[in-house]
Write an enzyme that holds these catalytic residues in place. Sequence first.
Site, short mmCIF file in Angstrom:
data_model
loop_
_atom_site.label_atom_id
_atom_site.label_comp_id
_atom_site.label_asym_id
_atom_site.label_seq_id
_atom_site.Cartn_x
_atom_site.Cartn_y
_atom_site.Cartn_z
N LYS A 173 -2.61 -19.01 5.60
CA LYS A 173 -2.49 -20.09 6.59
C LYS A 173 -1.91 -19.54 7.89
O LYS A 173 -2.41 -19.83 8.98
CB LYS A 173 -1.61 -21.23 6.04
N GLN A 223 4.49 -26.29 1.49
CA GLN A 223 3.55 -25.91 0.42
C GLN A 223 3.97 -26.54 -0.91
O GLN A 223 5.14 -26.50 -1.30
CB GLN A 223 3.51 -24.37 0.32
N ASP A 273 -0.83 -32.15 6.75
CA ASP A 273 -1.43 -32.32 5.41
C ASP A 273 -1.99 -33.73 5.22
O ASP A 273 -2.78 -33.96 4.31
CB ASP A 273 -0.34 -32.12 4.34
N1 GUN Z 1 -0.85 -26.79 -2.52
C1 GUN Z 1 -2.16 -26.75 -2.88
N2 GUN Z 1 -2.93 -27.35 -1.94
C2 GUN Z 1 -2.09 -27.79 -0.97
C3 GUN Z 1 -2.29 -28.46 0.26
O1 GUN Z 1 -3.41 -28.82 0.66
N3 GUN Z 1 -1.17 -28.72 0.98
C4 GUN Z 1 0.07 -28.35 0.56
N4 GUN Z 1 1.12 -28.66 1.33
N5 GUN Z 1 0.30 -27.72 -0.58
C5 GUN Z 1 -0.79 -27.43 -1.34
#
Ligand code: GUN
Length: 297
Positions: A55, A99, A122
């Site tokens: 990311k 995350q 998100d």
């Molecule tokens: N863990 C797995 N997928 C995601 C996501 O799309 N956002 C976040 N914050 N954590 C994740």
Amino acid sequence: MTQAKILDGNAVAADVRTLLTERVTALRESGGPIPGLAVVLVGDDPASQVYVRNKNRRAQEVGMASFEYLLPASTAELELLALVERLNLDRAVHGILVQLPLPKHIDAQKVLESIHPAKDVDGFHPFNVGRLVTGGKAQIPCTPLGCLLMLKRHLGSLAGQRAIVLGRSTIVGKPMAQLLLRESATVTIAHSKTRDLAGECRRADIVVAAVGQPEMVRGDWIRPGATVIDVGINRVPAAEAGKTRLVGDVAFDEAVAVAGAITPVPGGVGPMTIAMLLHNALEACCRQHDLPFEDLV
Ligand code: GUN
């Protein structure tokens, strides 16, 4: 035998990143803000570490500022909440992503609700979840948004299409269904208690599989010519001893012979998630600065 068109997520994600790079560059060259994305990881889950690294790398590639916070698994909930509050107030940070999953001693919902809705890239905050349902400007969860972009690129209008979403998670299934409804599709949400899942699936022009069950959706569940979006990423033992491979929620080799179009695993929906995260971060930045933002989806 006819073969479904393979919907290439790597190619669509690369297109999205190119467009975002152009927009971020134009913003900077006109004296505007540099979009800033903060990514917070608590603990040392190896898969999460890879996601977070990717990311940040991708954010920098499109010209954004990325801020990485790697906290030990022992971090107290209060400490994490204090960090989020600091990021909420930081004007260089336009998007915040914590995350998931978080360590068990931390209340994940409480943390997600502490993120300012305008910085919630998100789209997990109840404000944004609500806006998705009621209409109005919302941050939309990245994976369903990526699925929608792939669907619209392939099909154009989704109005009147019969769509089925397999799975009702907060991250994928529920927002995906809402997005399809917003596009005027006729939407069914199926789950582990659904009777005659195969029959329900066979009625659909669009199948979005997000159940986390390796190759659960068989070829004879698919209506001939249907569009199949496979969100699953499941690691299973490979034929060679000691090796593993990734498979989706759809039995690809069977479905590809029946469907009109299908996303592969890997290389389908997966790459779209980070591309749409960057899209959301740029959108958040533009909105916080009262600048116009043209949606990609
Ligand atoms: N863990 C797995 N997928 C995601 C996501 O799309 N956002 C976040 N914050 N954590 C994740």
